[in-house]
Write a protein that holds these residues in place. Sequence first.
Motif, PDB file in Angstrom:
ATOM      1  N   ASP A   1      19.108   8.002  22.909  1.00 18.61           N
ATOM      2  CA  ASP A   1      19.299   6.748  23.637  1.00 18.61           C
ATOM      3  C   ASP A   1      18.006   5.936  23.709  1.00 18.61           C
ATOM      4  OD1 ASP A   1      21.908   7.457  24.004  1.00 18.61           O
ATOM      5  OD2 ASP A   1      21.721   7.984  26.114  1.00 18.61           O
ATOM      6  N   GLN A   2      16.872   6.605  23.811  1.00 15.81           N
ATOM      7  CA  GLN A   2      15.588   5.898  23.873  1.00 15.81           C
ATOM      8  C   GLN A   2      14.986   5.665  22.488  1.00 15.81           C
ATOM      9  OE1 GLN A   2      12.978   8.096  26.480  1.00 15.81           O
ATOM     10  NE2 GLN A   2      14.136   7.569  28.322  1.00 15.81           N
ATOM     11  N   GLN A   3      15.634   6.170  21.452  1.00 13.59           N
ATOM     12  CA  GLN A   3      15.111   6.109  20.089  1.00 13.59           C
ATOM     13  C   GLN A   3      13.663   6.611  20.049  1.00 13.59           C
ATOM     14  OE1 GLN A   3      16.284   3.260  17.168  1.00 13.59           O
ATOM     15  NE2 GLN A   3      17.594   2.148  18.604  1.00 13.59           N
TER      16      GLN A   3
ATOM     17  N   THR B   1      21.443   4.853  31.650  1.00 11.80           N
ATOM     18  CA  THR B   1      22.367   4.212  30.713  1.00 11.80           C
ATOM     19  C   THR B   1      23.778   4.249  31.285  1.00 11.80           C
ATOM     20  OG1 THR B   1      22.846   6.268  29.513  1.00 11.80           O
ATOM     21  CG2 THR B   1      21.002   4.914  28.713  1.00 11.80           C
TER      22      THR B   1
ATOM     23  N   ALA C   1      17.990  -1.138  26.226  1.00 10.65           N
ATOM     24  CA  ALA C   1      18.767  -0.723  25.062  1.00 10.65           C
ATOM     25  C   ALA C   1      20.194  -1.204  25.192  1.00 10.65           C
ATOM     26  CB  ALA C   1      18.737   0.799  24.917  1.00 10.65           C
TER      27      ALA C   1
ATOM     28  N   TYR D   1      23.873  -0.321  22.856  1.00 10.68           N
ATOM     29  CA  TYR D   1      24.388   0.450  21.726  1.00 10.68           C
ATOM     30  C   TYR D   1      25.917   0.446  21.757  1.00 10.68           C
ATOM     31  CZ  TYR D   1      24.915   4.105  25.278  1.00 10.68           C
ATOM     32  OH  TYR D   1      25.258   4.800  26.408  1.00 10.68           O
TER      33      TYR D   1
ATOM     34  N   ALA E   1      22.598   0.745  17.470  1.00 13.75           N
ATOM     35  CA  ALA E   1      21.809   0.615  18.696  1.00 13.75           C
ATOM     36  C   ALA E   1      20.675  -0.364  18.471  1.00 13.75           C
ATOM     37  CB  ALA E   1      21.262   1.974  19.129  1.00 13.75           C
TER      38      ALA E   1
ATOM     39  N   ASN F   1      17.057  -1.131  20.557  1.00  7.69           N
ATOM     40  CA  ASN F   1      16.148  -0.789  21.647  1.00  7.69           C
ATOM     41  C   ASN F   1      14.973  -1.754  21.669  1.00  7.69           C
ATOM     42  OD1 ASN F   1      17.689   1.785  21.231  1.00  7.69           O
ATOM     43  ND2 ASN F   1      16.348   2.469  22.874  1.00  7.69           N
TER      44      ASN F   1
END
Length: 846
Positions: free
Chosen positions: A223-225, A755, A797, A799, A808, A810
């Motif tokens: 999720d945070q890449q 998120t 973010a 996605y 996604a 970010n």
Amino acid sequence: MVLKQQRWGSIGLTGAVLLLLAPIAWAEESGNQQDEKGGQPSALEQPATTVEEWLAQIAQVAIIQVTGIQLNATDTGIDVILETAAGQLPEPSTSVVGNALIVEIPNAALTLPEGNEFQQANPAEGIALISVTSLPDNWVRVAITGLGAPPTGEIRADAQSLVLSVVPGTDAADDAEDAIQVVVTGEQAGYQVDEATTATRTDTPLRDIPQSIQVVPRQVLEDQQVIELEEAVRNVSGVVPGNTFGNTQDGGFVIRGFPSFDLYLRNGFRDNAQGIREFANIERIEVLKGPASVLYGNLEPGGVINFITEMPLADPYYSTELELGNYGFARPTIDLSGPLNDDETLLYRLNAAYLNQDGFRNFSRYSERYFVAPVLTWQISNRTDLTLEFDYVRDERPFDRGLVVLGDAVADIPISRVLGERDDLREVEEIGVGYRFEHRFSDNWRVRNAFRMLFTDSFDYAFQPSSLDEATGELSRNLRSNEDYRESYALQTELVGEFSTGPIEHTLLVGVDWSRNTLRGNTRAAESTPSINIFDPDYGAVRPERSDLPLLTIDRFNATNTIGFFIQNQIDLLDNLHLLVGGRFDIIDQRSTNFLDGSSSNQNEDAFSPRIGIVYQPIEPLSLYASYSQSFQPNAFTQSDGSFLEPERGRQFEIGIRGEFLDDRLIANLAAYHITKTNVATTDPDDPNFSLPLGEVRSQGIEFDVAGEILPGWNIIASYAYTDAEVTESGADPFFPEGLRIANVAPNTASLWTTYEIQSGTLQGLGFGIGLFYVDNRPGDFDNTYELPSFLRTDAAIYYRRDNWRIALNVKNLLDEQYFAGADFGRVTVRPGEPFTILGSVAVEF
């Protein structure tokens, strides 16, 4: 596999496209109306006007959503309960494959809060694994694998659930050559993690561990890449970056006030990697706070960071991802896994990645990384496994010490300004090889043996800063080059057993490990180096061939050999009272040879490192704990005369509260600690290639961490730390008097990342994320001559994930905050943080 191929073949490409487009078609046809139960719009509310609409409506009206899975122990086995939001699941089909009972349900889909897959290892005696997965063409498969024989069961259904009452099979097949043993990878979706291995080397629930441990799972990394370690551990309280060696390696993070380069584990092995770690094969990161010497030997008292890598899967899995961003960033990755033979006893996994980027600093200087990591698991029998691992990384990037300090603050110059030269670089090439072997004598006793070796070649050549004339802005520099070759070998053997003494349950761990680490390196330097003006830089200083550098300032060989014996007992005195006791004895031999003058030095040390902890659970979701532990660390650092520093020793007292809330979906931990450490190695301000000892450093503080799911689709991971770290005894060196604060350690740090993903409707799979990361003012050097200012960084973010693909976007440092991440050492190595950065990705699974 045959079933999957047949189902995809029966639906065809047109049918697959219709299924993907069906939710949007219903929404348009029904005007986004909802039925009386608040679910999806009824597929029969609007008449079909085309064949495609008719097929879509027929397909969707019969699909039942499985929204929850529960496991309940029974007198004879276990009940597997598949819960539905509305509607009764169709009658399933059953079959037996090897030791597995297979139940396949048509016209069904998984919509679980934690993702579209469920796994539970060893849920009941005689059951190895329960797995629930989605198959193409709207089928759900439940696989229940027995330890020695396939289980048997009965199926019951009602309007809201389907119940599989499972009874373990007999042990008649235990010794069969073709019996199947399932390998559990530990992969899971979501932010909440129930168990960790780092604290005890056994799969222990977090609620039963009397020490602070936080887990950053794969879902957070995705999720945070996350691309580098610094981005991952900022989610954990009390962890801040330290010396990055010119921004070329993960380097010395500071945990609970103690900086160290030697705080990393890889699947429980000491990880001596020298570059920037690749995250393509990282399943999760476990951060254990406080001393861990009782299990892992010579380590810092602040804590350890353990990288848990991805393992082979029994079901075929193929995934690829492409990440693109500003500053010339590009990173494609692949992840392939599955069986190599028909009986699925030979499994593989292959992770590979390539990265290149220019960065935000001047000259658009190129960074490039290649990475490949194959893993092979052989299930020799139903009780014996062998895993072979290989990993290769080659990383090249600019060597960049950052900015300098003027007065008591960082010089007011652009954060993109380079104070070296455009060709400064560092190259790292590493090869890792190892194996892991496990044999289970019974359900309660097993032996594990593992080996890993790592070979590292590193080379750097750079104009490095020396001192600043603050009146003129002229920065003197040293042209210097290091060339090092490292070898690391580690061997572990341990026995794990579970037994009872009357009503008291025990989990016993007994083991021995051995390691050998060597370094052969030299440093060359120029006799004189052109300076540069920080306000009006003039680049183009000549860099000769390394062999033409006249000064050979370092030429050395260091070797450290360690053998350790450890024992640990996890004792369940009562159902709600747990005791952890353990101890380790280390014998360490260190040798160093200085080839410049022919001198050599050696030291032999031994140490006993105990740990004791207790956990009391007044109510089931709440744990109160206290622990005492010690650490031992022979100093691999040398003084300018070539002699080793005396070993570092630490001790910690910790108390804490760990709670599980919202039906165990949310885990929170509050801890208070007091650590003292003697003989701390710090960078020699006169020569950063060497170190100096401090007398004693004390760190104490409070930490809070929380992670999990607040509501379906709403995840959170957050932390706060108050850290008070200072020199309490100056030792022999006058540079660091008592009362000085530890460099890079902020009194207050905090993080919040959350998120939300829409769970139903036309926009199901659309998610949003927001992150806030705060770091207080902190000293930039050990002399406390200046402070790095506080900062609050904001990330965001958006996605969208659907079926087998995910896109996604970010944004890191959304508000383009100018901040300084840390300082390597002294006043001439301040590292600026990244400005506004945007990163997009597309991922597809097959």
